[in-house]
Design a protein around this motif. Structure first.
Motif, short mmCIF file in Angstrom:
data_model
loop_
_atom_site.label_atom_id
_atom_site.label_comp_id
_atom_site.label_asym_id
_atom_site.label_seq_id
_atom_site.Cartn_x
_atom_site.Cartn_y
_atom_site.Cartn_z
N LYS A 113 0.95 -1.18 0.08
CA LYS A 113 -0.05 -0.14 0.03
C LYS A 113 0.79 1.28 -0.16
CE LYS A 113 -4.05 2.09 2.42
NZ LYS A 113 -4.93 2.02 3.33
N ASP A 114 1.89 1.38 0.88
CA ASP A 114 2.66 2.33 0.95
C ASP A 114 3.96 2.43 -0.07
OD1 ASP A 114 0.82 3.50 2.76
OD2 ASP A 114 2.02 2.45 4.40
N ARG A 115 3.95 1.43 -0.81
CA ARG A 115 5.31 1.34 -1.42
C ARG A 115 5.00 1.15 -3.05
NH1 ARG A 115 8.30 -4.17 -0.58
NH2 ARG A 115 9.52 -2.86 -1.98
N VAL A 116 3.87 1.41 -3.69
CA VAL A 116 3.67 1.42 -5.06
C VAL A 116 3.15 2.85 -5.49
CG1 VAL A 116 3.42 -0.90 -4.97
CG2 VAL A 116 1.59 0.26 -4.73
N ASP A 117 3.47 2.97 -6.75
CA ASP A 117 2.65 3.91 -7.69
C ASP A 117 2.08 3.36 -8.95
OD1 ASP A 117 2.78 6.29 -5.79
OD2 ASP A 117 5.01 6.79 -6.59
N PHE A 118 1.02 3.75 -9.26
CA PHE A 118 0.46 3.05 -10.42
C PHE A 118 0.21 4.23 -11.35
CE2 PHE A 118 -3.11 1.43 -13.11
CZ PHE A 118 -2.59 0.16 -13.72
N ASN A 119 0.45 4.21 -12.73
CA ASN A 119 0.01 4.98 -13.73
C ASN A 119 -1.25 4.41 -14.53
OD1 ASN A 119 -0.01 6.64 -16.06
ND2 ASN A 119 2.00 7.50 -15.50
N LYS A 120 -2.22 5.41 -14.52
CA LYS A 120 -3.67 4.89 -15.04
C LYS A 120 -3.40 5.03 -16.50
CE LYS A 120 -6.55 6.42 -11.32
NZ LYS A 120 -7.94 7.08 -10.82
N THR A 121 -2.54 5.92 -17.13
CA THR A 121 -2.45 6.12 -18.46
C THR A 121 -1.56 4.98 -19.24
OG1 THR A 121 -2.83 8.38 -18.09
CG2 THR A 121 -1.83 7.95 -20.14
N THR A 122 -0.42 4.93 -18.70
CA THR A 122 0.55 3.77 -19.04
C THR A 122 0.61 2.69 -18.44
OG1 THR A 122 2.33 4.39 -17.61
CG2 THR A 122 2.01 5.88 -19.49
N PHE A 123 -0.14 2.46 -17.45
CA PHE A 123 -0.37 1.17 -16.67
C PHE A 123 1.09 0.80 -16.06
CE2 PHE A 123 -3.50 0.69 -20.30
CZ PHE A 123 -4.27 1.44 -19.66
N SER A 124 1.94 1.51 -15.98
CA SER A 124 3.49 1.29 -15.33
C SER A 124 3.15 1.24 -13.84
CB SER A 124 4.32 2.18 -15.69
OG SER A 124 4.18 3.38 -15.20
N LEU A 125 4.07 0.54 -13.32
CA LEU A 125 4.02 0.31 -11.96
C LEU A 125 5.39 0.54 -11.37
CD1 LEU A 125 2.61 -1.26 -9.29
CD2 LEU A 125 4.31 -3.16 -10.04
N THR A 126 5.46 1.35 -10.30
CA THR A 126 6.69 1.78 -9.62
C THR A 126 6.92 1.25 -8.32
OG1 THR A 126 6.86 3.82 -10.65
CG2 THR A 126 8.37 3.65 -8.75
N LEU A 127 7.89 0.38 -7.74
CA LEU A 127 8.02 -0.07 -6.52
C LEU A 127 9.03 0.54 -5.88
CD1 LEU A 127 8.05 -3.86 -7.63
CD2 LEU A 127 6.14 -2.80 -6.17
N LYS A 128 8.85 0.89 -4.78
CA LYS A 128 9.64 1.73 -3.81
C LYS A 128 10.43 1.17 -2.78
CE LYS A 128 6.42 5.47 -4.21
NZ LYS A 128 5.45 6.49 -3.08
N ASN A 129 11.69 1.61 -2.53
CA ASN A 129 12.62 0.97 -1.20
C ASN A 129 12.81 -0.40 -1.38
OD1 ASN A 129 14.02 0.92 0.96
ND2 ASN A 129 12.32 0.67 2.39
N MET A 130 13.41 -0.89 -2.52
CA MET A 130 13.53 -2.30 -2.83
C MET A 130 14.44 -2.83 -1.85
SD MET A 130 11.20 -3.04 -5.34
CE MET A 130 12.16 -4.37 -6.17
N GLN A 131 14.24 -4.03 -1.61
CA GLN A 131 15.25 -4.87 -0.81
C GLN A 131 15.61 -6.15 -1.44
OE1 GLN A 131 16.44 -3.45 2.16
NE2 GLN A 131 15.13 -1.61 1.50
#
Length: 300
Positions: A74-92
């Motif tokens: 919930k606090d680690r992702v951003d989703f783009n509604k236009t491109t449908f890309s996914l960004t994952l934060k603070n990767m371990q």
């Protein structure tokens, strides 16, 4: 949020005609963006981003434009509604694995698959002279990075350029330019370099000192060299003596049968007036006189 990642495309075709897998390297603690690799998607109702455990990371409903992230992301992702890309934060490192985008409509389609590898930043490389090297031989040194190293020799004005890659995608490179030696250590997410001048790395070592005793003695003008030699004669250890004799008026001559001690003294005495001379003499240990037995007389 800024992110640092490295993509390696391994394009395979499946029955849907979309790329099957893309390798991504990302540095620990930063973010990575996973993109849809096609401009047009088949008509769908739901789009899922799924992790290597087959857990839904985020679900997108095309009809309502609603985004539903999974609780653990919930606090680690951003989703783009236009491109449908996914960004994952603070990767371990525990986030390493497969990530897939999948659509559900009249048919189910695997849109894209990423193989994500999370890696630590490399350590600083180390340039060091080999312990076995000694001047004046050509400088022997080592370029080292954690678990791999390169040994080389700087001979005059150059060294051979070398490169070694380990199984964990860490690469060590050695090169020389002019009087500089460069050691590069890298992996797909980071690069570090150490540069040293040859005269900084390959310093001349001092040779081992010999185990000898040297005496520097300035002989007083009123003391004959013979007296100095007599004092040293009693020593048990051979030593080298450097004596500077003062002026003398003695002009005695020696014969070949004279004692070496007296010869040294006489050589000094024959020196020119007002010109000090130097004596180099090795003092040998004198043999001890034999012991005498006491014989008691007896009566016949």
């Amino acid at each position: 949020m800024a992110f640092r990642s490295f993509l390696v495309f391994a394009l395979l075709m499946d029955k849907t005609g979309f790329s099957a897998e893309i390798s991504v390297f990302v540095q620990t603690g930063v973010s990575v963006q996973l993109d849809i690799q096609t401009q047009e998607l088949p008509e769908f109702y739901i789009l899922h981003w799924i992790n290597y455990k087959s857990d839904n990371i985020v679900t997108y409903l095309s009809g309502t434009k609603e985004i539903k992230p999974h609780d653990i992301y919930k606090d680690r992702v951003d989703f783009n509604k236009t491109t449908f890309s996914l960004t994952l934060k603070n990767m371990q490192k525990t986030d390493s694995g497969l990530y897939r985008a999948k659509t559900i409509g009249q048919s189910d389609n695997n849109i894209v698959t990423y193989r994500v590898s999370v890696m630590d930043e490399v350590e600083d490389p180390v340039l060091a002279v080999n312990s076995s090297w000694s001047s004046p031989d050509p400088c022997s040194f080592t370029c080292k990075g954690s678990n791999i190293f390169i040994s080389s020799i700087y001979n005059g004005s150059s060294c051979s350029n070398e490169e070694v890659t380990a199984a964990d995608n860490h690469t060590l490179r050695l090169s020389c330019s002019g009087d500089s030696i460069m050691c590069n250590y890298s992996n797909p997410v980071s690069l570090k370099t150490q540069v040293m001048k040859v005269n900084e790395l390959c310093t001349v070592k001092q040779g081992a000192q010999k185990n000898e005793q040297t005496i520097y003695a300035k002989v007083d003008e009123n003391i004959k060299p013979q007296k100095s030699l007599e004092m040293l004669e009693k020593s048990e250890n051979p030593r080298t003596v450097y004596d500077t004799a003062g002026d003398t008026d003695v002009t005695n001559h020696t014969t070949p049968n004279d004692d070496p001690m007296n010869q040294s003294a006489s050589l000094t005495e024959k020196s020119k007036p007002n010109a000090p001379s130097t004596i180099y003499c090795i003092i040998q240990q004198q043999p001890k006189p034999p012991k005498l037995k006491l014989i008691t007389p007896f009566m016949v």
